[in-house]
Design a protein around this motif. Structure first.
Motif, short mmCIF file in Angstrom:
data_model
loop_
_atom_site.label_atom_id
_atom_site.label_comp_id
_atom_site.label_asym_id
_atom_site.label_seq_id
_atom_site.Cartn_x
_atom_site.Cartn_y
_atom_site.Cartn_z
N GLU A 193 0.95 -1.20 0.08
CA GLU A 193 0.10 0.06 0.09
C GLU A 193 0.92 1.12 -0.07
O GLU A 193 0.75 2.25 -0.72
CB GLU A 193 -0.94 -0.06 1.18
N GLY A 194 2.15 1.22 0.85
CA GLY A 194 2.73 2.32 0.89
C GLY A 194 3.55 2.63 -0.42
O GLY A 194 3.64 3.68 -0.93
N CYS A 214 3.42 6.07 -2.98
CA CYS A 214 4.99 6.65 -3.36
C CYS A 214 4.51 6.84 -4.85
O CYS A 214 5.09 7.90 -5.29
CB CYS A 214 6.05 5.73 -2.94
N ILE A 215 4.39 5.67 -5.58
CA ILE A 215 4.13 5.97 -6.89
C ILE A 215 2.99 7.12 -7.27
O ILE A 215 3.28 7.58 -8.18
CB ILE A 215 3.87 4.63 -7.56
N GLU A 216 1.96 7.00 -6.54
CA GLU A 216 1.04 7.96 -6.59
C GLU A 216 1.20 9.25 -6.53
O GLU A 216 0.87 10.10 -7.42
CB GLU A 216 -0.34 7.48 -5.92
N ILE A 217 1.91 9.59 -5.50
CA ILE A 217 2.37 10.99 -5.13
C ILE A 217 3.64 11.25 -5.97
O ILE A 217 4.26 12.21 -5.49
CB ILE A 217 2.36 11.34 -3.76
N SER A 218 4.56 10.32 -6.77
CA SER A 218 5.67 10.69 -7.12
C SER A 218 6.94 10.74 -6.28
O SER A 218 7.48 11.79 -6.29
CB SER A 218 5.51 11.70 -8.40
N SER A 219 6.83 10.23 -5.08
CA SER A 219 7.68 10.33 -4.02
C SER A 219 8.50 8.94 -3.88
O SER A 219 7.96 7.86 -3.92
CB SER A 219 7.25 10.69 -2.86
N MET A 220 10.02 9.16 -3.79
CA MET A 220 10.53 8.02 -3.65
C MET A 220 11.08 7.80 -2.08
O MET A 220 11.85 6.93 -1.67
CB MET A 220 11.92 7.80 -4.52
N TYR A 221 10.52 8.86 -1.35
CA TYR A 221 11.05 9.03 0.17
C TYR A 221 10.97 7.73 0.85
O TYR A 221 12.11 7.36 1.58
CB TYR A 221 10.27 10.11 0.91
N LEU A 222 10.02 6.90 0.74
CA LEU A 222 9.81 5.64 1.60
C LEU A 222 10.15 4.57 0.68
O LEU A 222 10.08 3.16 1.42
CB LEU A 222 8.81 5.36 2.46
#
Length: 79
Positions: free
Chosen positions: A20-21, A25-33
């Motif tokens: 889910e996480g 991450c993909i949905e909000i274009s974030s590689m943070y976690l």
């Protein structure tokens, strides 16, 4: 939460939460976690004895950590 589920030996629940996480991450274009989440999935698979799948997720997390210059897990994953 995924780490807690792993410690409780609820590996499938932990993996589901990580997935889910990853989707988020993909949905909000974030590689943070993203790297930490793929690492956790790999760790869960290692604990249940599915080494082949664990290695796949470890390799993916290692690539993310290299990009982010996060060396925290790199040595463990390489072993």
């Amino acid at each position: 939460m995924a780490k807690v589920l792993t410690r409780l030996k609820r590996y499938r629940d932990s993996n589901n939460l990580c997935e889910e996480g990853i989707k988020k991450c993909i949905e909000i274009s974030s590689m943070y976690l993203y790297g930490e989440l793929t690492y956790q999935i790999g760790y869960n698979y290692e604990l249940i004895g599915n080494r082949k799948t664990a290695i796949k997720f470890y390799q993916e997390s290692l690539e993310i950590f290299k990009i982010r210059t996060n060396n925290h897990f790199n040595e463990y994953i390489k072993k």
